[in-house]
Write an enzyme that holds these catalytic residues in place. Sequence first.
Site, mmCIF file in Angstrom:
data_model
loop_
_atom_site.group_PDB
_atom_site.id
_atom_site.type_symbol
_atom_site.label_atom_id
_atom_site.label_comp_id
_atom_site.label_asym_id
_atom_site.label_seq_id
_atom_site.Cartn_x
_atom_site.Cartn_y
_atom_site.Cartn_z
ATOM 1 N N SER A 158 0.869 -1.183 0.000
ATOM 2 C CA SER A 158 0.000 0.000 0.000
ATOM 3 C C SER A 158 0.903 1.229 0.000
ATOM 4 O O SER A 158 2.078 1.143 0.395
ATOM 5 C CB SER A 158 -0.839 0.012 1.282
ATOM 6 O OG SER A 158 -1.395 1.295 1.511
ATOM 7 N N TYR A 171 -2.251 -1.092 10.613
ATOM 8 C CA TYR A 171 -2.247 -1.302 9.154
ATOM 9 C C TYR A 171 -0.949 -0.779 8.529
ATOM 10 O O TYR A 171 -0.281 -1.467 7.758
ATOM 11 C CB TYR A 171 -3.459 -0.580 8.551
ATOM 12 C CG TYR A 171 -3.648 -0.789 7.074
ATOM 13 C CD1 TYR A 171 -4.319 -1.912 6.584
ATOM 14 C CD2 TYR A 171 -3.179 0.140 6.146
ATOM 15 C CE1 TYR A 171 -4.512 -2.096 5.221
ATOM 16 C CE2 TYR A 171 -3.362 -0.038 4.782
ATOM 17 C CZ TYR A 171 -4.033 -1.160 4.318
ATOM 18 O OH TYR A 171 -4.219 -1.333 2.963
HETATM 19 P P1 NAI Z 1 -11.322 -6.057 0.012
HETATM 20 O O1 NAI Z 1 -11.842 -5.902 1.393
HETATM 21 O O2 NAI Z 1 -12.270 -6.110 -1.124
HETATM 22 O O3 NAI Z 1 -10.395 -7.339 -0.094
HETATM 23 C C1 NAI Z 1 -9.713 -7.932 0.966
HETATM 24 C C2 NAI Z 1 -9.877 -9.420 0.826
HETATM 25 O O4 NAI Z 1 -9.106 -10.095 1.813
HETATM 26 C C3 NAI Z 1 -11.333 -9.860 1.015
HETATM 27 O O5 NAI Z 1 -11.720 -10.690 -0.041
HETATM 28 C C4 NAI Z 1 -11.306 -10.626 2.326
HETATM 29 O O6 NAI Z 1 -12.254 -11.669 2.408
HETATM 30 C C5 NAI Z 1 -9.887 -11.168 2.301
HETATM 31 N N1 NAI Z 1 -9.438 -11.597 3.632
HETATM 32 C C6 NAI Z 1 -9.551 -10.939 4.801
HETATM 33 N N2 NAI Z 1 -9.062 -11.684 5.795
HETATM 34 C C7 NAI Z 1 -8.623 -12.841 5.243
HETATM 35 C C8 NAI Z 1 -8.012 -14.005 5.750
HETATM 36 N N3 NAI Z 1 -7.748 -14.155 7.055
HETATM 37 N N4 NAI Z 1 -7.700 -15.001 4.884
HETATM 38 C C9 NAI Z 1 -7.974 -14.882 3.560
HETATM 39 N N5 NAI Z 1 -8.546 -13.794 3.030
HETATM 40 C C10 NAI Z 1 -8.865 -12.798 3.853
HETATM 41 O O7 NAI Z 1 -10.291 -4.857 -0.181
HETATM 42 P P2 NAI Z 1 -9.165 -4.618 -1.291
HETATM 43 O O8 NAI Z 1 -9.027 -3.170 -1.406
HETATM 44 O O9 NAI Z 1 -9.416 -5.412 -2.486
HETATM 45 O O10 NAI Z 1 -7.859 -5.143 -0.527
HETATM 46 C C11 NAI Z 1 -6.942 -6.066 -1.087
HETATM 47 C C12 NAI Z 1 -5.529 -5.708 -0.653
HETATM 48 O O11 NAI Z 1 -5.179 -4.447 -1.217
HETATM 49 C C13 NAI Z 1 -5.325 -5.575 0.854
HETATM 50 O O12 NAI Z 1 -4.096 -6.160 1.211
HETATM 51 C C14 NAI Z 1 -5.274 -4.071 1.054
HETATM 52 O O13 NAI Z 1 -4.512 -3.724 2.173
HETATM 53 C C15 NAI Z 1 -4.601 -3.642 -0.225
HETATM 54 N N6 NAI Z 1 -4.775 -2.243 -0.581
HETATM 55 C C16 NAI Z 1 -6.018 -1.725 -0.897
HETATM 56 C C17 NAI Z 1 -6.134 -0.399 -1.268
HETATM 57 C C18 NAI Z 1 -7.428 0.230 -1.627
HETATM 58 O O14 NAI Z 1 -7.469 1.462 -1.712
HETATM 59 N N7 NAI Z 1 -8.495 -0.512 -1.873
HETATM 60 C C19 NAI Z 1 -4.956 0.473 -1.329
HETATM 61 C C20 NAI Z 1 -3.723 -0.165 -0.931
HETATM 62 C C21 NAI Z 1 -3.647 -1.468 -0.585
HETATM 63 C C1 BGC Z 2 -6.187 1.502 2.318
HETATM 64 C C2 BGC Z 2 -7.354 2.301 1.782
HETATM 65 C C3 BGC Z 2 -6.931 3.717 1.464
HETATM 66 C C4 BGC Z 2 -5.677 3.738 0.606
HETATM 67 C C5 BGC Z 2 -5.130 5.166 0.429
HETATM 68 C C6 BGC Z 2 -5.047 1.593 1.356
HETATM 69 O O1 BGC Z 2 -3.946 0.872 1.833
HETATM 70 O O2 BGC Z 2 -6.578 0.150 2.512
HETATM 71 O O3 BGC Z 2 -8.390 2.321 2.750
HETATM 72 O O4 BGC Z 2 -7.976 4.385 0.774
HETATM 73 O O5 BGC Z 2 -4.661 2.961 1.203
HETATM 74 O O6 BGC Z 2 -4.994 5.831 1.649
#
Ligand code: NAI
Ligand code: BGC
Length: 273
Positions: A158, A171
Amino acid sequence: MYQKPNKRLKGQTAIVTGASSGIGRAIAIEIARSGANVIVNYYSDSEAAEEVVYEINENKLTGEAIPFKCDVSSEEQVQAMFKSAVDKFGTVDIVVANAGIQLDYALHEMSLDNWQKVIDINLTGQFLCAREGIKEFMRRGLRPEVSRSLGKIIHMSSVHEVIPWAGRANYAASKGALVMLMKSIAQEYAPMKVRANSIAPGAIKTPINRDAWETPEALEKLNQLIPYKRIGETSDVAKTAVWLASDESEYINGSTIFVDGGMTCYPGFTDNG
Ligand code: NAI
Ligand code: BGC
């Protein structure tokens, strides 16, 4: 405009964690479009995982998909997931350690449990997946007919691996630690032709940050942090992941690719300082 998929991952198999939603979902589909088989890992939402699998298999995206339920913070379950991938597809070539959570609290109100849970999933989960991946790459050996690398590990980091985040120290600490996990793996296993890299997304429109984009007011506030003035889409990250998994990026190892519309370029300094 329809773009013909580039089959640059043909003959390979990928495990994508947290693939039932958001960024992981988009990566699983894009990887399958590029020719690889995909293990669609999910934690609890089996219906959403089945939908991803359906989209891949029904649309005949070249790669085949299977769902696999596993908590990435459980050593036993991660090992079972890799075993199942090898039993079904023969090996694993690409690990996308994407699953992650946010549990936001002011530090003085953060319980040990809320600290630990984020570290267990966001950091230890990525360690376990990377370790099992490397073990499988080494067991299988190089297959030059599919890739010049022994295996590829993609960590989902991230912008908060470099931007501190008040109210989310658990986080930010988990993402900061991924830098050294990823770089240490890259240094240790590069001689065996394993590549480890991270993707550091900025704000991408997914369920994890719904509060930041679901109203026009929230989106306008968020855009102040993004020089490019648009929220990221999951496809922005998915295309980067496929490229990082492919031989097109073969000489990239130990790097973080920021996919953030310039969020890490100190936008507050545009008219200040
Ligand atoms: P999301 O909430 O849609 O996806 C997260 C996924 O991780 C979900 O499918 C959830 O079920 C799964 N998960 C949670 N705990 C788990 C576990 N114990 N075992 C297996 N799976 C598990 O959110 P998103 O945004 O798609 O997040 C994916 C990755 O991207 C994360 O690592 C997040 O930190 C990272 N990220 C997201 C950003 C954003 O702005 N959406 C920005 C930077 C990083
Ligand atoms: C976080 C989001 C956030 C983004 C930018 C990600 O790592 O999961 O919630 O919007 O960073 O700050």
